[in-house]
Enzyme design. Structure first.
Site, mmCIF file in Angstrom:
data_model
loop_
_atom_site.group_PDB
_atom_site.id
_atom_site.type_symbol
_atom_site.label_atom_id
_atom_site.label_comp_id
_atom_site.label_asym_id
_atom_site.label_seq_id
_atom_site.Cartn_x
_atom_site.Cartn_y
_atom_site.Cartn_z
ATOM 1 N N GLU A 1 -83.408 -99.918 35.449
ATOM 2 C CA GLU A 1 -84.034 -98.636 35.756
ATOM 3 C C GLU A 1 -83.150 -97.497 35.256
ATOM 4 O O GLU A 1 -82.214 -97.085 35.954
ATOM 5 C CB GLU A 1 -84.235 -98.495 37.266
ATOM 6 C CG GLU A 1 -85.136 -99.551 37.862
ATOM 7 C CD GLU A 1 -85.749 -99.063 39.170
ATOM 8 O OE1 GLU A 1 -86.983 -99.013 39.230
ATOM 9 O OE2 GLU A 1 -85.016 -98.734 40.106
ATOM 10 N N GLY B 1 -88.825 -91.330 38.791
ATOM 11 C CA GLY B 1 -89.483 -90.234 39.482
ATOM 12 C C GLY B 1 -89.551 -88.955 38.669
ATOM 13 O O GLY B 1 -89.871 -87.891 39.201
ATOM 14 N N HIS C 1 -80.449 -100.108 44.185
ATOM 15 C CA HIS C 1 -81.305 -99.047 43.639
ATOM 16 C C HIS C 1 -80.471 -97.790 43.382
ATOM 17 O O HIS C 1 -79.556 -97.477 44.145
ATOM 18 C CB HIS C 1 -82.458 -98.741 44.607
ATOM 19 C CG HIS C 1 -83.484 -97.855 43.984
ATOM 20 N ND1 HIS C 1 -83.346 -96.494 43.946
ATOM 21 C CD2 HIS C 1 -84.626 -98.141 43.322
ATOM 22 C CE1 HIS C 1 -84.377 -95.983 43.286
ATOM 23 N NE2 HIS C 1 -85.171 -96.957 42.904
ATOM 24 N N GLU D 1 -80.985 -94.767 43.917
ATOM 25 C CA GLU D 1 -80.914 -93.790 45.021
ATOM 26 C C GLU D 1 -79.906 -94.238 46.069
ATOM 27 O O GLU D 1 -79.237 -93.419 46.705
ATOM 28 C CB GLU D 1 -82.318 -93.597 45.630
ATOM 29 C CG GLU D 1 -83.213 -92.787 44.698
ATOM 30 C CD GLU D 1 -84.688 -93.110 44.771
ATOM 31 O OE1 GLU D 1 -85.140 -93.676 45.787
ATOM 32 O OE2 GLU D 1 -85.396 -92.786 43.791
ATOM 33 N N LYS E 1 -90.023 -96.752 48.915
ATOM 34 C CA LYS E 1 -88.987 -95.784 49.310
ATOM 35 C C LYS E 1 -89.249 -95.298 50.745
ATOM 36 O O LYS E 1 -89.728 -96.092 51.567
ATOM 37 C CB LYS E 1 -88.927 -94.634 48.297
ATOM 38 C CG LYS E 1 -88.806 -95.172 46.855
ATOM 39 C CD LYS E 1 -88.473 -94.127 45.840
ATOM 40 C CE LYS E 1 -88.392 -94.779 44.457
ATOM 41 N NZ LYS E 1 -87.986 -93.875 43.406
ATOM 42 N N ASN F 1 -91.812 -100.281 45.073
ATOM 43 C CA ASN F 1 -90.750 -99.753 45.929
ATOM 44 C C ASN F 1 -91.307 -98.507 46.617
ATOM 45 O O ASN F 1 -91.412 -97.451 45.998
ATOM 46 C CB ASN F 1 -89.533 -99.405 45.055
ATOM 47 C CG ASN F 1 -88.431 -98.734 45.848
ATOM 48 O OD1 ASN F 1 -88.456 -98.723 47.084
ATOM 49 N ND2 ASN F 1 -87.465 -98.176 45.145
ATOM 50 N N SER G 1 -90.922 -94.440 36.185
ATOM 51 C CA SER G 1 -92.171 -93.761 35.817
ATOM 52 C C SER G 1 -93.202 -94.676 35.142
ATOM 53 O O SER G 1 -93.920 -94.244 34.244
ATOM 54 C CB SER G 1 -91.877 -92.542 34.940
ATOM 55 O OG SER G 1 -91.083 -91.608 35.653
HETATM 56 P P1 PGA Z 1 -90.784 -94.282 39.838
HETATM 57 O O1 PGA Z 1 -89.648 -95.032 40.666
HETATM 58 O O2 PGA Z 1 -91.770 -95.343 39.387
HETATM 59 O O3 PGA Z 1 -91.380 -93.300 40.798
HETATM 60 O O4 PGA Z 1 -90.115 -93.638 38.678
HETATM 61 C C1 PGA Z 1 -89.123 -96.270 40.238
HETATM 62 C C2 PGA Z 1 -88.074 -96.745 41.207
HETATM 63 O O5 PGA Z 1 -87.349 -95.907 41.773
HETATM 64 O O6 PGA Z 1 -87.930 -97.954 41.423
#
Ligand code: PGA
Length: 249
Positions: free
Chosen positions: A166, A172, A94, A96, A11, A9, A212
């Site tokens: 997730e 993140g 997601h 976000e 983003k 992803n 992560s």
């Molecule tokens: P990350 O993000 O691996 O940077 O923690 C995962 C995601 O948002 O799908």
């Protein structure tokens, strides 16, 4: 055997030059036959990414989609627009999108239904916030997110669905769920599907872990019985790291 999937992803990262450079680097790596690899660039890079991956076994996914066919939805993108540039896979739900852009379970239900009707493969994301886990409400929360968006679907629609658990506190942040925490939740999710549908379907659904995941922890997480791969944010922006994760099964 269930599909093994690693999806990146991106983003809101990677402009035209960066997209070209990253996909060209990814394409130089060998992809194991039994792993489906996906990348999800921003809308503006989808067409470019589809062309760059044409000769490779990398699937291009979008990060979002509007449930409407067309009309007064400034800033939004429809299913037919995505299909028009050769995209047939989308990430929906997601965290976000939920927390920063107000996507609710009922909006997601509409998006899922539209995406299913249009023949998309969906990577459906869900997961609890830290406070839910602290209050031991993470199982209830996950059950609510899944049942409101997905559990009204007919069994046949599930051939188009990949789940991505997730935990928001791990996205993140550098903090990963332990392999045991991931396994515990994935087994719970599989049981929910078995209860709602049947054991056959529950065993077929790929459930990815996201939050992560890095080259250093992917192997341990992917070795868990009910973890079928990962949705990768930060580490998907670097070809070496991403490919190390693809090869971590
Ligand atoms: P990350 O993000 O691996 O940077 O923690 C995962 C995601 O948002 O799908």
């Amino acid at each position: 055997m269930r599909k093994q999937i690693v999806a990146g992803n991106w983003k809101m990262n990677n402009n035209t030059l960066e997209t070209e450079s990253l996909i060209k680097s990814l394409a130089q790596h060998e992809i194991p036959d039994d792993v489906q690899v996906m990348v999800a660039p921003a809308f503006t890079q989808l067409s470019q990414s589809v062309s760059l991956t044409e000769a490779h076994s990398i699937t291009v996914a979008a990060q979002n989609m509007n449930a409407a066919d067309s009309g007064a939805h400034t800033g939004e993108v429809s299913a037919s627009m995505l299909k028009g540039v050769g995209v047939h896979t989308i990430i929906l739900g997601h965290s976000e999108r939920r927390s920063l852009y107000g996507e609710t379970d009922s909006m997601l239900q509409l998006k899922v239904q539209k995406a299913i009707a249009e023949g998309f493969q969906i990577i459906f994301c869900f997961g609890e916030e830290l406070e839910h886990r602290k209050e031991n409400k993470h199982f209830t929360l996950v059950e609510d997110q899944l049942s409101s968006a997905l559990f009204d679907l007919p069994k046949t629609a599930w051939s188009q669905i990949v789940l991505a658990y997730e935990p928001v506190w791990a996205i993140g942040t550098g903090e990963t769920a332990s392999p045991e925490q991931a396994q515990e939740m994935h087994a719970f999710i599989r049981q929910l599907i078995e209860n709602k549908y049947d054991a056959d379907l529950a065993n077929q659904i790929a459930i990815l872990y996201g939050g992560s995941v890095k080259p250093g922890n992917a192997k341990e997480i992917f070795s868990m019985q009910d973890v079928d791969g990962g949705l990768i944010g930060g580490a998907s922006l670097n070809a070496e790291d991403f490919m190390a994760i693809v090869n971590a099964f």
